[in-house]
Design an enzyme around this catalytic site. Structure first.
Site, mmCIF file in Angstrom:
data_model
loop_
_atom_site.group_PDB
_atom_site.id
_atom_site.type_symbol
_atom_site.label_atom_id
_atom_site.label_comp_id
_atom_site.label_asym_id
_atom_site.label_seq_id
_atom_site.Cartn_x
_atom_site.Cartn_y
_atom_site.Cartn_z
ATOM 1 N N THR A 18 42.513 24.612 7.123
ATOM 2 C CA THR A 18 42.947 23.392 7.801
ATOM 3 C C THR A 18 44.340 23.566 8.397
ATOM 4 O OG1 THR A 18 41.744 22.175 6.092
ATOM 5 C CG2 THR A 18 43.162 20.888 7.534
ATOM 6 N N ARG A 22 46.333 30.226 3.551
ATOM 7 C CA ARG A 22 46.921 29.917 2.239
ATOM 8 C C ARG A 22 46.208 30.701 1.164
ATOM 9 N NH1 ARG A 22 48.155 23.427 2.658
ATOM 10 N NH2 ARG A 22 49.250 23.638 4.633
ATOM 11 N N SER A 113 52.544 24.019 1.790
ATOM 12 C CA SER A 113 52.653 22.562 1.758
ATOM 13 C C SER A 113 52.733 21.975 0.352
ATOM 14 C CB SER A 113 51.503 21.964 2.554
ATOM 15 O OG SER A 113 51.682 20.603 2.728
ATOM 16 N N HIS A 114 51.735 21.161 0.009
ATOM 17 C CA HIS A 114 51.778 20.440 -1.271
ATOM 18 C C HIS A 114 51.261 21.282 -2.431
ATOM 19 C CE1 HIS A 114 47.937 20.198 0.634
ATOM 20 N NE2 HIS A 114 47.383 19.956 -0.543
ATOM 21 N N LYS A 126 51.618 30.107 8.844
ATOM 22 C CA LYS A 126 50.936 29.423 9.946
ATOM 23 C C LYS A 126 51.680 29.754 11.227
ATOM 24 C CE LYS A 126 51.660 24.771 10.274
ATOM 25 N NZ LYS A 126 51.418 23.337 10.113
ATOM 26 N N ASP A 278 56.481 16.034 0.865
ATOM 27 C CA ASP A 278 55.808 17.150 0.187
ATOM 28 C C ASP A 278 56.580 18.459 0.328
ATOM 29 O OD1 ASP A 278 55.318 17.577 2.874
ATOM 30 O OD2 ASP A 278 53.328 18.410 2.528
ATOM 31 N N ASP A 280 56.580 21.018 2.308
ATOM 32 C CA ASP A 280 57.120 21.452 3.600
ATOM 33 C C ASP A 280 57.619 20.297 4.459
ATOM 34 O OD1 ASP A 280 54.473 20.581 3.913
ATOM 35 O OD2 ASP A 280 54.184 21.780 5.717
ATOM 36 N N ASP A 282 56.200 17.502 5.688
ATOM 37 C CA ASP A 282 55.450 16.808 6.736
ATOM 38 C C ASP A 282 54.693 15.577 6.231
ATOM 39 O OD1 ASP A 282 53.578 18.298 5.394
ATOM 40 O OD2 ASP A 282 52.760 19.328 7.156
ATOM 41 N N ARG A 283 54.569 15.424 4.917
ATOM 42 C CA ARG A 283 53.863 14.235 4.411
ATOM 43 C C ARG A 283 54.848 13.175 3.945
ATOM 44 N NH1 ARG A 283 48.527 16.035 1.071
ATOM 45 N NH2 ARG A 283 47.901 17.699 2.489
ATOM 46 N N GLU A 364 46.951 10.680 9.364
ATOM 47 C CA GLU A 364 45.845 11.043 8.489
ATOM 48 C C GLU A 364 45.993 10.298 7.175
ATOM 49 O OE1 GLU A 364 44.370 15.308 9.023
ATOM 50 O OE2 GLU A 364 46.506 15.552 8.731
ATOM 51 N N GLU A 365 44.854 10.105 6.509
ATOM 52 C CA GLU A 365 44.868 9.400 5.227
ATOM 53 C C GLU A 365 45.634 10.174 4.153
ATOM 54 O OE1 GLU A 365 43.209 11.100 2.637
ATOM 55 O OE2 GLU A 365 42.759 12.625 4.154
ATOM 56 N N SER A 366 45.828 11.474 4.381
ATOM 57 C CA SER A 366 46.442 12.343 3.380
ATOM 58 C C SER A 366 47.972 12.275 3.431
ATOM 59 C CB SER A 366 45.965 13.767 3.612
ATOM 60 O OG SER A 366 46.182 14.138 4.967
ATOM 61 N N LYS A 377 52.950 16.503 11.684
ATOM 62 C CA LYS A 377 53.238 15.264 10.999
ATOM 63 C C LYS A 377 54.644 15.376 10.420
ATOM 64 C CE LYS A 377 50.451 16.570 6.899
ATOM 65 N NZ LYS A 377 49.670 17.748 7.285
ATOM 66 N N ARG A 497 36.178 16.257 -1.329
ATOM 67 C CA ARG A 497 36.886 14.987 -1.116
ATOM 68 C C ARG A 497 35.874 13.927 -0.707
ATOM 69 N NH1 ARG A 497 41.911 17.036 -1.367
ATOM 70 N NH2 ARG A 497 42.584 18.716 0.017
HETATM 71 C C1 VG1 Z 1 44.608 18.517 3.685
HETATM 72 C C2 VG1 Z 1 44.509 17.095 4.212
HETATM 73 C C3 VG1 Z 1 44.671 17.092 5.726
HETATM 74 C C4 VG1 Z 1 45.990 17.781 6.107
HETATM 75 C C5 VG1 Z 1 46.023 19.169 5.502
HETATM 76 C C6 VG1 Z 1 47.329 19.878 5.751
HETATM 77 O O1 VG1 Z 1 43.547 19.289 4.213
HETATM 78 O O2 VG1 Z 1 43.293 16.510 3.850
HETATM 79 O O3 VG1 Z 1 44.624 15.773 6.185
HETATM 80 O O4 VG1 Z 1 46.119 17.879 7.497
HETATM 81 O O5 VG1 Z 1 45.834 19.091 4.081
HETATM 82 O O6 VG1 Z 1 48.411 19.139 5.263
HETATM 83 P P1 VG1 Z 1 42.201 19.617 3.402
HETATM 84 O O7 VG1 Z 1 41.436 20.546 4.265
HETATM 85 O O8 VG1 Z 1 42.641 20.222 2.087
HETATM 86 O O9 VG1 Z 1 41.541 18.310 3.181
HETATM 87 V V1 VG1 Z 1 49.713 19.931 4.584
HETATM 88 O O10 VG1 Z 1 50.912 18.768 4.320
HETATM 89 O O11 VG1 Z 1 48.940 20.702 3.323
HETATM 90 O O12 VG1 Z 1 50.162 21.045 5.754
HETATM 91 CO CO CO Z 2 52.655 19.495 4.089
#
Ligand code: VG1
Ligand code: CO
Length: 544
Positions: A18, A22, A113-114, A126, A278, A280, A282-283, A364-366, A377, A497
């Protein structure tokens, strides 16, 4: 400068998910693993000779080591100039900001990221393109194809670069500029928001804030912007020093992982705004005193109020949300007479719409929201947006949200994650769901009647590219939905999910508990997917 061409053999598993590649640190540390991926990116880019690249990461374990390797490879591949965040640090939105501001060819962002960090945890890389956004699928697919046939990579014989001293130096055949990671980004924020108004509100105590940086990248950004520039009380930013292992936690801003903040916000004397970001940066998670703002609602509220803020005074040209994100923002777009686009999960799908000026805000919902100011983001941006909005409206967070619900109705929303499920069991769940799609429409389950059922397919309205199998959607005739998809960011097993939403127009029904209000839908999702039997898990791992 001596350039060495080293022989290598391909790894089969370098397909970006996504958001980039990673893997466990141990995987990245295999011989030539990182080098193969980086060389594959250079090979696909083709002509990087004389070009500028931005480099930085979230400071997690292996960040510095990886950067040194990329610097030497960039030199060997002919890059003209590098712009690097001091200490090898850049938040994801700040990297995007720099790529755009200095019109570079692109950049590498080092982050998972998280996901947790440390020698036994995760690392990620990335590539972001000239527009500052994550490279599109056409590019990442080409990189993956290249990794499968790579036979050599180039590296310059240079000593390690001092990442901690700012300034411009010549490094081999490249010039390298080490910059303060915060300054350019802070300047951009100042253009978008009313810093004067926010700082006045903070000064008189009408506005108070607690920002939890979760021992991750936003610590230095939030301190500089919230405390130093805007004058929030010292200590308003907590867990502000980035650590290689994020203090042993998950730098994931939700009620489960940002529990220090959640406790504070539920205690007497809580600040007006509570927020977290988070790994990095962005959240974002937004809270008021004893009140949690669902990310999908946050996006809708930002869209409905953007015109009140300096950077968005001219209004929005359109909005977009990822498919599993609730339809709250659709209602706002409809009322405003602007377009609302539905894209697959992942920020890379917003890039074309933003570049073509079809949308101004997206989310996004995340826990991700952003705008056309960068192509990622942006966690701190969302926090500043909320601070500015509260300063303008002079209302507590809960009141702003409730007022929004009264006007547009409330979309009860929740995501249930089943983590670390056996990969074939997870695939089995998706296959089982896909097998039912043709028969579901028209079927009735209790008070829910299926209106449509499909596997989401996206055709990019700008370049016509097609992305298939982006998640199973089941929609009901009362507007409720459930969505099932597998995560593309994990590094172990699979994560299923399940996204659930139910719309409630009547204000007298806006005070329900989210899980209770979704209970019938949750039970239906569990039975249609057979998740419990197939995963052998009694309950979701994380509920947001
Ligand atoms: C998750 C989230 C998605 C987000 C992605 C990257 O992906 O659901 O909405 O864009 O993480 O965010 P997935 O494929 O695990 O559902 V981040 O802050 O990890 O760069
Ligand atoms: Co992130």
């Amino acid at each position: 400068m001596k350039v060495e061409t080293r022989k290598t053999i391909p790894y089969p598993d370098q397909k970006p998910g996504t958001s980039g590649l990673r893997k466990k640190v141990k995987v990245f540390r295999q011989p030539h693993y990182l080098e193969n991926f980086v060389q594959a990116v250079f090979d696909v880019l083709g002509a990087i000779s004389g070009k500028t690249l931005v480099l930085g990461g979230d400071g997690r374990y292996f960040n510095r080591e990886a950067l040194q390797i990329i610097v030497k490879m960039a030199a060997a591949n002919g890059a003209g100039r590098l712009i690097i965040g001091q200490g090898g640090l850049l938040s994801t939105p700040a990297a995007s900001c720099l790529i755009r501001k200095y019109q570079t060819l692109g950049g590498f962002i080092l982050s998972a990221s998280h996901n947790p960090g440390g020698p036994d945890e995760d690392f990620g890389i990335k590539y972001n393109a000239t527009n500052g956004g994550p490279a599109p699928e056409s590019f990442t697919n080409a990189v993956f194809a290249r990794t499968l046939e790579i036979s050599e990579y180039r590296v310059a014989d240079l000593p390690d670069l001092d990442l901690d001293r700012t300034g411009e130096t010549q490094w081999g055949s490249m010039s390298v500029r080490i910059i303060d990671p915060v300054e350019d980004y802070a300047g951009l924020m100042e253009e978008l928001f009313d810093f004067k108004l926010i700082s006045q509100s903070l000064k008189v105590g009408a506005l108070t804030v607690c920002f939890d940086a979760m021992h991750a990248i936003t610590g230095p950004y939030a301190r500089r912007i919230l405390e130093d520039r805007l004058g929030a009380a010292a200590g308003s930013v907590i867990n502000a020093i980035p650590k290689e292992d994020f203090g042993g936690g998950h730098p994931d801003p939700n009620l489960v992982h940002a529990h220090a903040l959640a406790e504070l916000m539920n205690a007497p004397g809580a600040p007006v705004l509570g927020a977290a970001s988070d790994g990095d940066g962005d959240r974002n998670m937004i809270m008021g005193a004893r009140f949690f703002v669902t990310p999908s609602d946050s996006l809708a509220i930002l869209a409905a109020n953007a015109h009140l803020l300096p950077g968005y005074r001219e209004g929005l040209c359109g909005v977009a949300r990822s498919m599993p994100t609730s339809q709250a923002v659709d209602r706002v777009a409809h009322a405003m007479g602007i377009d609302c686009y539905e894209t697959p999960t992942g920020w890379k799908f917003f890039g074309n719409l933003l570049d073509a000026r079809k949308i101004t805000l997206c989310g996004e919902e995340s826990f991700g929201t952003g705008s056309d100011h960068v192509r990622e983001k942006d966690g701190l941006w969302a926090v500043l947006f909320w601070l500015n909005l509260i300063a303008v409206k002079k209302q507590p967070v809960a009141e702003i949200v409730r007022e929004h619900w009264r006007r547009f109705g409330r979309d009860y929303y929740s995501r249930h994650d089943y983590e670390d499920v056996d990969s074939s069991a997870a695939e089995g769940i998706m296959t089982h769901l896909r097998g039912q799609l043709a028969d579901l429409p028209g079927k009735r389950f209790g008070s829910y009647k299926v209106a449509f059922a499909d596997d989401f397919r996206y055709e990019d309205p700008i370049d016509g590219s097609i992305s298939e199998k982006q998640g199973v959607r089941i929609g009901f005739d009362n507007g409720s939905r459930m969505v099932f998809r597998l995560s593309g960011t994990g590094t172990e097993g699979a994560t299923l999910r399940i996204y659930l939403e139910r719309y409630e127009r009547a204000p007298e029904n806006h005070g329900l508990d989210t899980q209770e209000s979704l209970a019938e839908l949750i039970a239906l999702a569990e039975s249609l997917s057979e998740v419990k039997q197939r995963s052998a898990m009694a309950a979701p791992t994380v509920i947001t």
